[in-house]
Scaffold this motif. Structure first.
Motif, short mmCIF file in Angstrom:
data_model
loop_
_atom_site.label_atom_id
_atom_site.label_comp_id
_atom_site.label_asym_id
_atom_site.label_seq_id
_atom_site.Cartn_x
_atom_site.Cartn_y
_atom_site.Cartn_z
N LEU A 50 0.82 -1.21 0.00
CA LEU A 50 0.00 0.00 0.00
C LEU A 50 0.85 1.26 0.00
CD1 LEU A 50 -2.73 1.55 0.43
CD2 LEU A 50 -2.27 1.35 2.88
N GLU A 57 -2.59 -2.93 -5.08
CA GLU A 57 -3.86 -2.54 -5.69
C GLU A 57 -4.62 -1.53 -4.84
OE1 GLU A 57 -2.86 -5.60 -5.11
OE2 GLU A 57 -2.53 -6.49 -7.10
N ALA A 58 -4.38 -1.53 -3.53
CA ALA A 58 -5.10 -0.62 -2.63
C ALA A 58 -4.50 0.78 -2.63
CB ALA A 58 -5.10 -1.18 -1.21
N ASN A 90 -7.09 -1.41 3.96
CA ASN A 90 -6.77 -2.32 2.87
C ASN A 90 -5.27 -2.37 2.65
OD1 ASN A 90 -9.56 -2.78 2.27
ND2 ASN A 90 -9.61 -0.78 1.29
N SER A 140 -4.55 2.90 5.12
CA SER A 140 -5.88 2.37 4.88
C SER A 140 -5.99 1.02 5.54
CB SER A 140 -6.14 2.25 3.37
OG SER A 140 -7.30 1.50 3.08
#
Length: 365
Positions: free
Chosen positions: A13, A131-132, A127, A125
């Motif tokens: 991330l 991809e996040a 996530n 985040s």
């Protein structure tokens, strides 16, 4: 800055968002990525965020001007050992770890340490993974920079400039000050959130009534408990001295509150909640914290066909982008059974005004 060769080790991330921000906001075009999983490398190559990627350190890494180590602290120390004698003398090594004392102490005790600046972008985040990530993850977030004994004025100025260009707010601070602050505002709150979730898990009935009702406020205040368990194990162990002292202080506050409750001391109980509210209300709503803020509106609506589309259309006609819409099963202390999530505070203000003007009862939360 544009001509600098950059390596990012750990394309999750934070690393993935850094790569995007460095390319799109700083203009750096030569970005090497190192990641154990090829999936993130392939994704970053496909969207042209990085120039090249590998699972192993290589000559492109050793020729870098700046290396961001975006891994847990103890893994970052392992990479420092692997890099220290192979990188250029003026190469800036920096990390993004949530604790700083352990890694700064390690650097300062080395016989011939590399040029190092500790870093901690206070954004994130629930996530995880490449991809996040997104380019504006660091927008208006504090980005802590902690100098080591090898930090030069030039390297600090360069890092400060990069932090500003990716939209963050640089804050220079000692490692011990950083770890005490993050222990209070991040590490212990994560422990508390996970404790609350585990409390419900242990105390729930066999048919899961507590879990069924765990919506609204409970779900919001325990949101951070959904973060990576492996990451938080590493963070806690690398900051256990600060966390231990803070937990002791927290336990004393709970004990004092419990005593007030048992003694029916309404004034002390009132002051407990009032002082917390007053202090909480002074917090800035314009700066990003360790987790992306949510900008939500609760809308009191009648349960009838087409009502969700009606609200979505109304906001869409006013050029308001909706991130999410959820029908709540539990109103708890707020009026409303539809939660609309907006992307930023400006959209929140406009959406609230539009809904009120069109006769809806709406509350910003």
């Amino acid at each position: 800055m544009v001509d600098k060769k950059v390596t990012i080790i750990g394309l999750g991330l934070i690393g993935g968002s850094l790569a995007r921000a460095l390319k799109e906001r700083v203009g750096i075009t030569d970005i090497t990525a190192i990641n154990r999983s090829s999936r993130s490398i392939d994704a970053a190559l496909k969207d042209r965020t990085i120039s090249r990627g590998s699972s192993e350190l290589n000559q492109h890494v050793y020729d870098s001007d700046i290396i961001f180590i975006c891994t847990p602290v103890r893994r970052a120390i392992e990479y420092i050992e692997l890099l220290k004698e192979k990188i250029k003398p003026d190469c800036i090594l920096t990390d993004v770890g949530s604790t700083k004392s352990e890694i700064i102490s390690y650097i300062n005790k080395m016989d011939n340490p590399p040029l190092f600046i500790g870093g901690h972008p206070m954004a994130g985040s629930e996530n995880t993974g490449y991809e996040a990530g997104f380019t504006h993850l660091f927008e208006n977030a504090f980005y802590v920079l902690t100098p080591s004994k090898t930090t030069t004025d030039y390297s600090m100025n360069l890092m400060t400039g990069i932090v500003e260009k990716i939209g963050a707010i640089p804050v220079k601070i000692r490692a011990d000050e950083h770890d005490k602050a993050t222990g209070c505002i991040s590490h212990v709150p994560h422990i508390i959130a996970s404790t609350l979730v585990n409390m419900v898990r242990f105390m729930d009935s066999e048919d899961g009534k507590m879990k069924l009702l765990a919506a609204g406020g409970f779900k919001d205040i325990t949101r951070i408990a959904s973060s990576s368990p492996e990451m938080w194990e590493n963070i806690v162990l690398s900051n256990k001295e600060q966390i231990g002292g803070i937990l002791d202080f927290y336990v004393e506050i709970l004990k004092k509150f419990k005593t007030s409750m048992e003694n029916d001391d309404s004034q002390a109980i009132l002051e407990f909640f009032k002082s917390a509210k007053d202090y909480r209300d002074t917090f800035s709503s314009h700066k990003r914290g360790l987790f992306t803020p949510e900008y939500d509106i609760l809308v009191d609506i009648i349960d009838e066909p087409g009502i969700l589309g009606e609200i979505a259309t109304l906001l869409g006609h006013n050029k308001i982008n909706i991130k999410n819409m959820n029908v709540l099963n539990n109103r708890e202390f707020q009026q409303g059974c539809l939660k609309v999530t907006l992307p930023d505070p400006e959209s929140l203000d406009v959406a609230h005004k539009v809904l009120i003007e069109n006769g809806y009862k709406a509350t910003c939360i």
